[in-house]
Design a protein around this motif. Structure first.
Motif, PDB file in Angstrom:
ATOM      1  N   VAL A 129       0.756  -1.384  -0.069  1.00 38.54           N
ATOM      2  CA  VAL A 129      -0.009  -0.062  -0.290  1.00 38.54           C
ATOM      3  C   VAL A 129       0.963   1.201  -0.027  1.00 38.54           C
ATOM      4  CG1 VAL A 129      -1.925   1.113   1.220  1.00 38.54           C
ATOM      5  CG2 VAL A 129      -1.954  -1.280   1.168  1.00 38.54           C
ATOM      6  N   GLU A 192      -9.546  -3.511  -1.565  1.00 40.01           N
ATOM      7  CA  GLU A 192     -10.564  -2.377  -1.975  1.00 40.01           C
ATOM      8  C   GLU A 192     -11.457  -1.913  -0.787  1.00 40.01           C
ATOM      9  OE1 GLU A 192     -12.853   0.071  -3.994  1.00 40.01           O
ATOM     10  OE2 GLU A 192     -11.171  -1.057  -4.612  1.00 40.01           O
ATOM     11  N   ARG A 195      -8.809   0.819   0.567  1.00 38.23           N
ATOM     12  CA  ARG A 195      -8.556   1.694  -0.291  1.00 38.23           C
ATOM     13  C   ARG A 195      -9.788   2.759  -0.089  1.00 38.23           C
ATOM     14  NH1 ARG A 195     -10.829   4.305  -3.769  1.00 38.23           N
ATOM     15  NH2 ARG A 195     -12.486   2.827  -3.713  1.00 38.23           N
ATOM     16  N   GLN A 199      -9.580   6.698   1.460  1.00 39.70           N
ATOM     17  CA  GLN A 199     -10.335   7.564   0.898  1.00 39.70           C
ATOM     18  C   GLN A 199     -11.341   8.412   1.402  1.00 39.70           C
ATOM     19  OE1 GLN A 199     -12.308   6.757  -2.847  1.00 39.70           O
ATOM     20  NE2 GLN A 199     -11.817   8.588  -3.966  1.00 39.70           N
ATOM     21  N   THR A 213      -5.328   9.485  -0.716  1.00 40.47           N
ATOM     22  CA  THR A 213      -5.620   8.362  -1.165  1.00 40.47           C
ATOM     23  C   THR A 213      -4.333   7.189  -1.248  1.00 40.47           C
ATOM     24  OG1 THR A 213      -5.235   8.666  -3.461  1.00 40.47           O
ATOM     25  CG2 THR A 213      -7.467   9.315  -2.491  1.00 40.47           C
ATOM     26  N   VAL A 214      -4.569   6.172  -1.580  1.00 35.54           N
ATOM     27  CA  VAL A 214      -3.686   4.911  -1.614  1.00 35.54           C
ATOM     28  C   VAL A 214      -3.890   4.036  -2.841  1.00 35.54           C
ATOM     29  CG1 VAL A 214      -3.354   4.789   0.913  1.00 35.54           C
ATOM     30  CG2 VAL A 214      -4.917   3.272  -0.238  1.00 35.54           C
ATOM     31  N   SER A 215      -2.483   3.583  -3.398  1.00 37.06           N
ATOM     32  CA  SER A 215      -2.726   2.874  -4.356  1.00 37.06           C
ATOM     33  C   SER A 215      -2.018   1.344  -3.773  1.00 37.06           C
ATOM     34  CB  SER A 215      -1.609   3.034  -5.589  1.00 37.06           C
ATOM     35  OG  SER A 215      -2.254   4.354  -6.327  1.00 37.06           O
ATOM     36  N   ILE A 216      -2.626   0.109  -4.218  1.00 37.94           N
ATOM     37  CA  ILE A 216      -2.443  -1.115  -3.529  1.00 37.94           C
ATOM     38  C   ILE A 216      -1.927  -2.155  -4.729  1.00 37.94           C
ATOM     39  CG2 ILE A 216      -3.295  -3.099  -2.144  1.00 37.94           C
ATOM     40  CD1 ILE A 216      -5.183  -0.852  -0.947  1.00 37.94           C
ATOM     41  N   ARG A 247      -3.559   5.443  -9.976  1.00 34.44           N
ATOM     42  CA  ARG A 247      -3.657   5.533  -8.392  1.00 34.44           C
ATOM     43  C   ARG A 247      -4.894   5.535  -7.953  1.00 34.44           C
ATOM     44  NH1 ARG A 247       1.150   8.995  -9.722  1.00 34.44           N
ATOM     45  NH2 ARG A 247       2.975   8.347  -8.699  1.00 34.44           N
ATOM     46  N   ASN A 248      -5.069   5.444  -6.650  1.00 32.67           N
ATOM     47  CA  ASN A 248      -6.377   5.251  -5.974  1.00 32.67           C
ATOM     48  C   ASN A 248      -6.834   4.148  -6.517  1.00 32.67           C
ATOM     49  OD1 ASN A 248      -8.209   5.973  -4.047  1.00 32.67           O
ATOM     50  ND2 ASN A 248      -9.511   7.172  -5.475  1.00 32.67           N
ATOM     51  N   ARG A 249      -6.329   2.886  -6.441  1.00 31.03           N
ATOM     52  CA  ARG A 249      -7.196   1.670  -7.147  1.00 31.03           C
ATOM     53  C   ARG A 249      -6.122   0.627  -6.559  1.00 31.03           C
ATOM     54  NH1 ARG A 249      -7.507   2.979 -12.994  1.00 31.03           N
ATOM     55  NH2 ARG A 249      -7.648   5.087 -12.176  1.00 31.03           N
ATOM     56  N   VAL A 250      -6.734  -0.607  -6.881  1.00 30.62           N
ATOM     57  CA  VAL A 250      -6.209  -1.795  -6.235  1.00 30.62           C
ATOM     58  C   VAL A 250      -6.140  -2.824  -7.513  1.00 30.62           C
ATOM     59  CG1 VAL A 250      -6.496  -3.881  -4.874  1.00 30.62           C
ATOM     60  CG2 VAL A 250      -7.347  -1.806  -4.207  1.00 30.62           C
TER      61      VAL A 250
END
Length: 255
Positions: A129, A192, A195, A199, A213-216, A247-250
């Motif tokens: 993450v 998810e 994430r 958010q 936000t985070v990317s995973i 970004r901001n996705r899994v």
């Protein structure tokens, strides 16, 4: 996993090797130590960092919020150099300051977990993450706010996963989540959940108009028949793909 050290903001710190007369700031010495780690000079990296974590300097660094980051680098140097007892003590000190588990915990846990999963034919997943555009938080607001964001993200992540999952900080703005018993589909669903929780957290009190936000990146093994390094490397590749995709996705392993 190999981590690329941040670019140094100071151009002339090679003189540190000549003794404690060097006037490098703590971030510069941390960068020097990271370079020494990449070169396999683990004992030298430890010697570079030790003056920063003695009692007198630690007080100053703690006020500047540098000490937890320095301790993470020190623990990595000690672990790679084979000084596992010292590394464990350093991690405990870092955890006491930041309230976060570290990579040494994962390094100790994951191989045993995979071995047990292989014996039982059980799935194991890992998720890396990364906080999106975290440098913008530090640069626009402050490093103090950045540290508060790191702590809040760790808390939100821990609340979004169920036991026996483990949330640990890798360093910088990156975390790892180890998910025993979780197959690929379940791991993506948990990613998810993390994430969405990050958010939807009310960030305005900390970051104003800056979103967090985070990317995973997720990787899974159905039966534990993989090394911990390979599992984390695949998760790292998926994380990079998630960041490249906006970004901001899994993102997980291709099905």
């Amino acid at each position: 996993m190999t981590r690329t050290p941040p670019a140094s903001s100071s151009g002339g710190c090679a003189a540190w090797s000549s003794g404690p007369a060097c006037s490098c700031a703590p971030p510069d010495l941390d960068t020097i130590a990271r370079v020494e780690l990449l070169q396999g000079r683990f004992e030298e990296a430890e010697r570079t960092l030790l003056p920063l974590v003695d009692a007198s300097v630690a007080r100053r660094d703690a006020e500047g919020n540098m000490l937890p980051e320095v301790l993470l680098t020190l623990a990595e140097a000690q672990r790679l150099g084979g000084a596992l007892d010292r590394a464990g003590a350093t991690v405990e000190r870092c955890q006491a300051l930041s309230g976060q588990r570290g990579m040494v915990d994962v390094d100790a846990q994951l191989p045993a977990l995979l071995s047990r999963a292989e014996q039982r034919g059980e799935a194991v997943s890992a998720a890396l993450v990364d906080i999106d555009f975290f440098k913008r938080v530090n640069d626009t607001l402050s490093h103090e706010v950045g540290d508060l964001v790191l702590q809040r993200v760790a808390t939100v992540m821990a609340g979004a996963v169920d036991e026996p999952a483990t949330v640990a900080r890798l360093g910088g703005e990156e975390f790892v989540v180890v998910l025993p018993g979780a197959g690929a589909q379940e791991a993506v669903a948990r990613g998810e959940r993390i994430r969405a929780a990050v958010q939807s957290n009310p960030w305005s009190e900390l970051t104003g108009e800056l979103p967090v936000t985070v990317s995973i990146g997720v990787s899974s093994t159905p039966d534990g028949r993989i090394t911990s390094a390979a599992l984390l490397s695949q998760a790292d590749r998926n994380l990079c793909a998630a960041k490249r995709s906006g970004r901001n996705r899994v993102l997980a392993d291709p099905s």
